[in-house]
Design an enzyme around this catalytic site. Sequence first.
Site, mmCIF file in Angstrom:
data_model
loop_
_atom_site.group_PDB
_atom_site.id
_atom_site.type_symbol
_atom_site.label_atom_id
_atom_site.label_comp_id
_atom_site.label_asym_id
_atom_site.label_seq_id
_atom_site.Cartn_x
_atom_site.Cartn_y
_atom_site.Cartn_z
ATOM 1 N N SER A 158 6.931 -5.330 -8.215
ATOM 2 C CA SER A 158 6.572 -5.333 -9.634
ATOM 3 C C SER A 158 5.417 -4.368 -9.858
ATOM 4 O O SER A 158 4.658 -4.060 -8.926
ATOM 5 C CB SER A 158 6.144 -6.740 -10.061
ATOM 6 N N TYR A 184 -0.367 -13.181 -7.946
ATOM 7 C CA TYR A 184 0.911 -12.513 -8.179
ATOM 8 C C TYR A 184 0.870 -11.092 -7.620
ATOM 9 O O TYR A 184 1.799 -10.650 -6.924
ATOM 10 C CB TYR A 184 1.224 -12.490 -9.671
#
Length: 321
Positions: A158, A184
């Site tokens: 990501s 994350y």
Amino acid sequence: MSTQFGAASTTDDVLAGVDLKGRRVLVTGASAGLGVETCRALAAHGADVVGAVRNLAKGEAATAAVRAAAEASGGSFALIELDLASLASVRAATDALVASGTPFDLVIANAGVMAAPFGRTVDGFETQFGTNHLGHFVFVNRIAGLIREGGRLVNLSSAGHRFSDVDLVDPNYDTTPYDPWQAYGRSKTANVLFALEFDRRHAPRGVRATAVHPGGILETELARHLGEGEVEALVTSLDERNAAAGLPKFQLKTIPQGAATSVWAGVVASADDVGGHYCEDCHVAEVHEGESMDGVRAYALDPEKAKALWARSEELVGETF
């Protein structure tokens, strides 16, 4: 390498004219969003697709379109149970796959969680690092021998990898104050580093690995931990950062656009072009630093850090690959 595709390309665009009959693919996280679309697109072109899902009942209900696409194309579709937050589940799933002995041409490590509140997996790992990285680390390595020569691994990373580098000293936030976006980012950087080291280890036998950024997509379950208005606030923040850097506004993608880079990197792009790299918008990304919201950070492509993460991951899961 083809340069005809970009941010707006969909799975149907990049697979136009591609025949995948006889190709066998495994996709994790196949019960929602990008996973369903990735399976559908591959099955629609004749591939034999295996979807790994945490909940088989949910997976069956969510993949009716995938089964229809497989039936229409002459491909096939099947589901297996896999909970990446439980190493017992990961090992049970891989034991069954290895026992069957049926090889794969492509593995897409698509499943993941984002910005989750602090928690731990069954095995005591921080939820995001444990699910996004360690679960896939064990799963993929245990079935690595099933990936055919000429096959590929695609890890979904990501743009969030730009939030933070991995922390090999305190990966589970035992002493570090927890921040969901930092956690994350750590897990998404780990996804890139894992692909880099997997590629180094397996390229000599003709198996390549790459990491991809699907783009920003609102319609997936990945954002389920975000509160009301949090997504909008995040987009506004990104737009402000882009404006300050002289860049255009952040562009959200549809699910078919988001899944396009995964299938492009998996079956369309040259293996030598994408192997050991990070891809976005259906091309290999350049290394960018500072406030740039595109490209890949250098720390995510550090080969020595990739080796160190591999060793630390083996230590954490108690298994050597």
